[in-house]
Design an enzyme around this catalytic site. Structure first.
Site, PDB file in Angstrom:
ATOM      1  N   PRO A   1      31.466  36.026  96.963  1.00 21.61           N
ATOM      2  CA  PRO A   1      31.094  37.055  97.540  1.00 21.61           C
ATOM      3  C   PRO A   1      31.539  37.237  98.848  1.00 21.61           C
ATOM      4  O   PRO A   1      31.630  36.299  99.565  1.00 21.61           O
ATOM      5  CB  PRO A   1      29.374  36.948  97.582  1.00 21.61           C
ATOM      6  CG  PRO A   1      29.127  35.783  96.718  1.00 21.61           C
ATOM      7  CD  PRO A   1      30.613  34.825  96.305  1.00 21.61           C
ATOM      8  N   GLU A   2      31.717  38.492  99.371  1.00 23.41           N
ATOM      9  CA  GLU A   2      32.247  38.746 100.669  1.00 23.41           C
ATOM     10  C   GLU A   2      31.359  39.246 101.400  1.00 23.41           C
ATOM     11  O   GLU A   2      30.153  39.485 101.026  1.00 23.41           O
ATOM     12  CB  GLU A   2      33.642  39.872 100.539  1.00 23.41           C
ATOM     13  CG  GLU A   2      34.576  39.088  99.575  1.00 23.41           C
ATOM     14  CD  GLU A   2      36.096  39.828  99.862  1.00 23.41           C
ATOM     15  OE1 GLU A   2      36.144  40.707 100.819  1.00 23.41           O
ATOM     16  OE2 GLU A   2      36.733  39.697  99.083  1.00 23.41           O
TER      17      GLU A   2
END
Length: 269
Positions: free
Chosen positions: A2-3
């Site tokens: 996840p960014e």
């Protein structure tokens, strides 16, 4: 992994369920994540939850004595569910709430983290981070200074958390394409005009991703189970060999810093 947009979407999703509640207890079925879950986290019982904030890709659950720091790692995700829901194999941590719900961390690979930051102190993982990309501190002067003397690839500088936090692989690919900058171009040779174009592109790309719920990745879902939708708008990431939307040439794919990098060698200079 996840960014920043996915982590921010997680924050927005869990905040209404946590704020104005009490943390009854923390249950750790597996304490060995990326780092050992410290005793201070498990000692937090019957504490009011003051707020849920984010710094870079870290979520901070603020309590009177300090903050529980959550990092999702490569495969972690959070969900708010009734405390009576049975736990699964990779459901490692529960934050039990006074509402009868729990914030549950599921992490298949155990690369995530649950850490503690004492009030008035700054955890070493947060101490040397650069500015938030959507803040006023991330401005043209800062970006220009960061690029000015670096011979490494522009994409690698952009992904350096000491320069700016949260511009991960997906969004670095996208922003550099939109700004017309070759990812492998030495940072110090990026022109002032290119940097002037790049700054708003980074901000707009991340803001759009947050608005649309984050990019759909196989290991990420929002707190309410809905996927992100930004993947439908990706222009280069994951599209190596496919036509460029601008010129129709086949997009090139290489590896920079051991990460997939997709670009158009005609549109990016």
């Amino acid at each position: 992994m996840p960014e920043l947009p996915e982590v921010e979407v997680s924050r927005q999703g869990i905040s209404p369920h946590l704020e104005n509640q009490h943390l009854v207890e923390v249950i750790a079925r597996q304490r060995q994540l990326r780092w050992w879950v410290p005793d201070e986290v498990l000692a937090q019982t019957n504490q009011p939850i003051l707020s849920v904030t984010r710094r870079a890709k870290y979520l901070l659950i603020q309590l009177p004595q300090g903050d529980i720091i959550l990092h999702l790692g490569m495969s972690g995700h959070l969900k708010v569910i009734p405390a009576t829901m049975p736990f699964g194999k990779h459901d490692h941590i529960d934050l039990v709430l006074s509402s009868g719900m729990v914030l549950r961390l599921n992490d298949t690979r155990r690369f995530g983290a649950v850490l503690w930051q004492q009030k008035g102190e700054l955890h070493p993982l947060l101490a040397s981070l650069g500015p938030e990309p959507l803040s006023d501190n991330f401005n043209l002067a800062h970006l220009t200074a960061a690029f000015a003397k670096r011979g490494s690839a522009a994409k690698l500088v952009l992904m350096d958390n000491h320069v700016v936090v949260g511009v991960g692989n997906i969004y670095a690919n996208e922003a550099l394409f939109k700004a017309g900058i070759l990812p492998s171009k030495p940072a110090k040779t990026v022109t002032a005009e290119q940097l002037e174009n790049l700054l708003p592109v980074i901000k707009n790309t991340l803001a759009a991703a947050i608005k649309q719920g984050g990019t759909t990745l196989k290991d990420f879902s929002q707190a309410d189970g809905r996927p992100g939708y930004f993947a439908q708008q990706l222009l280069v990431y994951g599209r190596g060999g496919q036509p460029c939307i601008n010129c129709g040439a086949a997009l090139q794919e290489i590896r920079l810093g051991q990460r997939s990098t997709v670009f158009c060698d005609g549109c990016q200079r």
